[in-house]
Write an enzyme that holds these catalytic residues in place. Sequence first.
Site, mmCIF file in Angstrom:
data_model
loop_
_atom_site.group_PDB
_atom_site.id
_atom_site.type_symbol
_atom_site.label_atom_id
_atom_site.label_comp_id
_atom_site.label_asym_id
_atom_site.label_seq_id
_atom_site.Cartn_x
_atom_site.Cartn_y
_atom_site.Cartn_z
ATOM 1 N N HIS A 289 0.875 -1.168 0.000
ATOM 2 C CA HIS A 289 0.000 0.000 0.000
ATOM 3 C C HIS A 289 0.907 1.212 0.000
ATOM 4 O O HIS A 289 1.802 1.320 0.835
ATOM 5 C CB HIS A 289 -0.907 0.009 1.224
ATOM 6 C CG HIS A 289 -2.043 0.967 1.079
ATOM 7 N ND1 HIS A 289 -1.848 2.323 1.058
ATOM 8 C CD2 HIS A 289 -3.361 0.772 0.904
ATOM 9 C CE1 HIS A 289 -3.031 2.915 0.887
ATOM 10 N NE2 HIS A 289 -3.958 1.992 0.792
ATOM 11 N N ARG B 175 -6.303 10.125 -0.379
ATOM 12 C CA ARG B 175 -5.944 10.591 -1.729
ATOM 13 C C ARG B 175 -7.179 10.812 -2.592
ATOM 14 O O ARG B 175 -7.259 11.775 -3.337
ATOM 15 C CB ARG B 175 -5.011 9.581 -2.412
ATOM 16 C CG ARG B 175 -3.592 9.629 -1.890
ATOM 17 C CD ARG B 175 -2.666 8.734 -2.703
ATOM 18 N NE ARG B 175 -2.932 7.320 -2.492
ATOM 19 C CZ ARG B 175 -2.869 6.396 -3.432
ATOM 20 N NH1 ARG B 175 -2.559 6.728 -4.676
ATOM 21 N NH2 ARG B 175 -3.100 5.140 -3.153
#
Lengths: 225, 538
Positions: free
Chosen positions: B318, B338
């Site tokens: 990740h 994000r």
Amino acid sequence: MKEMVNIYVMGKLYSVPAGLTIMNAMEIAGYKHIRGCGCRAGFCGACATIYRIQGDNELHFALACQTAVADNMFIATIPFFPTQKAIYDINEVKPTEQIMMQLYPEIYSCIGCNACTKACPQSLNVMQYIAQAQRGDYATCAEESFDCVACGMCSNRCPAGISHPLVALLARRLNGKYIMPKSEHLEDRANAISNGEYLDALEAIAGKPLSEITELYNHREIEKK
Amino acid sequence: MYSEKMINSMAKVAETRKSRIGADPARFTADEKSKLLAIYHPDFKEEAFSVLEVGANKGGKVPNELHDLLQGKSRMLGKEIDLEDVKYTSDVLVIGGGGSGASCALESFAAGCKVTMVTKLRIGDANTMMAEGGIQAADKENDSPAQHYLDAFGGGHFTNKPELLKMLVGDAPGALQWLNNLGVMFDKDENGVMATTAGGGTSRNRMHACADYSGAEIMRVLRDEVKNDGIEVVEFTSAIEILLDEKGNAAGAVLINMETGELMVAKAKCVVLCTGGAGRIHYQDFPTTNHYGATADGLVMAYRAGAELRDADAIQYHPTGVAFPAQMLGALVTEKVRSLGAMLVNVDGEAFMNPLECRDITSASIIRECSDKNKGIETPLGTAVWLDSPMIDMIHGEGTLLKKLPGMLRMYQKMGIDMREDPILIYPTLHYQNGGVDVNADSMSTLVNNLFVAGEAAGGVHGRNRLMGNSLLDVIVFGRNAGKCAAARAKETEMPSKLSIDHINKFDAAVKASGAEYKAVSPMLLPEYTNIKNKGTL
Ligand SMILES: Cc1cc2nc3c(=O)[nH]c(=O)nc-3n(C[C@H](O)[C@H](O)[C@H](O)COP(=O)(O)OP(=O)(O)OC[C@H]3O[C@@H](n4cnc5c(N)ncnc54)[C@H](O)[C@@H]3O)c2cc1C
Ligand code: SF4
Ligand code: SF4
Ligand code: FES
């Protein structure tokens, strides 16, 4: 030299580096967790812990994986607490006031001591969400209790024997299924797919040769946020 | 708490923040992507992989750590166990109590089977409980299963198994409807329109969420439903080997009580492995986001029983794991940060990439920024880049971060950081097992009959790279599929009469014959984090 602190695991002294979580500190001291450790990230509620700093009367309630050790911390892990779950059929129950009366009648014995709220490591207003459940205000109860990790600390402290996380869970399920507005777009799409719509297009794209599908992928239009 | 260098760099990030609002940094071209991956992604580090000497994948390469477990020494070797002394008998034995295990158990039960679930920790102590970001489904006007397919197929570098991927995307709206009908509280507006956001690699806004407790909300509802059904759940009990019948079909498992060490036999017409991922194996010493019991046990057991693995060398890092402060190293910073607009920013305050690239590309790009480009920020345990979380409230209005990411905000607040005010330091962390046991459209192992595998332990659905939100979807769609298919199969199967562990002895002989040495006992069950110099036996 690393800064060290003294902790007492179930009353036994260990010196461990400062800054570690209670969970890591116990491991450094040599305890291999079996119970009392699940997600290691504050989601599962497996690591309920009570601690007290020597000389201080106040008891603290924490998740061992989310709380840093401190000097002279006396630590007791509570890896299991017996709560009482009511069995029900989610398709039969309805979000009425009576349902709590039927399934979790003990919530009406709350004496308003607020011990549950003080014990919650997630800083939830537990007494209040129980009051909302009593009134049948499940939508608010659901919102208020949403961050509950079912660690059971509130139930551990409750003189009325209430199983708070399970009451909250019922309220949330009632809210999610019956009270929140229906999502028609979802139902329509799921039904359309069951009726065979969309599937030809899906087969068509899956059946394309790799070069074509690569091309499609690399030039696909991307929706703005 | 912060070093002087960090403080200076943070000031630069604050300085450029306003100018970055509304900007959309260019995406990498296909060519740039391949180069980034080849040079910087940990999957491409040759010395970190070795070739299997025995088993169905003989000659194939897997990460060193997995190699040593797949060809590890069985916990059964040298142990006497009476296979006639059966403790649990069921139509369907479900191994693992995460999202796929619970979905599977519910469907097998609904089909009229006697179901036993065994799980290493408590039911729900699982990666499923930790998913923050959300779950994908093509249920909006501008979206379709075909579009979802295209995103997932491209994201998986076109290596997904088409028959599985078609099921994933086609069953997605139905899976969400199932969850919603069970009472899962999805984020929606007053008209019932579900909130959907973008995720790395998605071309439509199809990420559904339950605040940032998506997995927890789903898991606790499924767990409650398993209990309402009265399904037998045996906690703190791990499977350590699959048992086979005379025909070589799966017929049960050897179990171990995690607290007392007692070995027990479970017999079943069908066995479903729902044992999840492998983060706690710490490939290449990366920290991980995974729960305590994520140790690839399912792959090990299935492999010894003769199953084939696919894409077991494709690991997902990740891109945004906590890099600072150290006590939360490796913990997940959800991709939603994000998707909500926070940019990846280097030491000079420059946004060095588009924040919505796929995970593997993003990880590779961050690793490049911190290595060859030398634009990382030093931390006590390595280097990192900024994730500019204060942008979120600037873009969507004050209070957004609190509303959409309460868990994340709380985690940082407990460490003395307010991510609404200051950016956070992140670096890639070990997150997901893209591959797993090779299965057919019935979720059954391609080589071992009556052995079903669902969720993170199965391979093929995501190919070599999974998109965010497709894994929660996977555990629901394929957990249910495995539950239904195992139940159907159980109905036409006799209860096995004779159980055998011959395959374990044969595997042992094959390892010895190949000249490979045992480097580990497996399955691992739990990682070892204690650190005692002089340890005696009690
Ligand atoms: C921090 C985090 C965030 C994530 N966020 C997202 C997201 O936003 N969206 C998304 O789609 N996906 C996300 N994922 C991925 C997704 O959550 C998982 O891939 C998925 O939930 C796996 O489900 P599972 O049922 O296969 O495995 P798990 O949920 O991990 O369950 C496996 C179970 O098996 C048990 N077990 C293991 N070995 C044995 C054994 N030998 N015997 C008995 N039991 C055993 C385990 O203890 C566990 O209970 C995230 C993952 C993590 C870790
Ligand atoms: S409400 Fe109770 S069970 Fe839930 S997190 Fe708080 S103390 Fe734990
Ligand atoms: S601890 Fe129990 S009795 Fe006290 S306020 Fe909470 S619910 Fe009521
Ligand atoms: S281990 Fe899951 S909350 Fe601490």
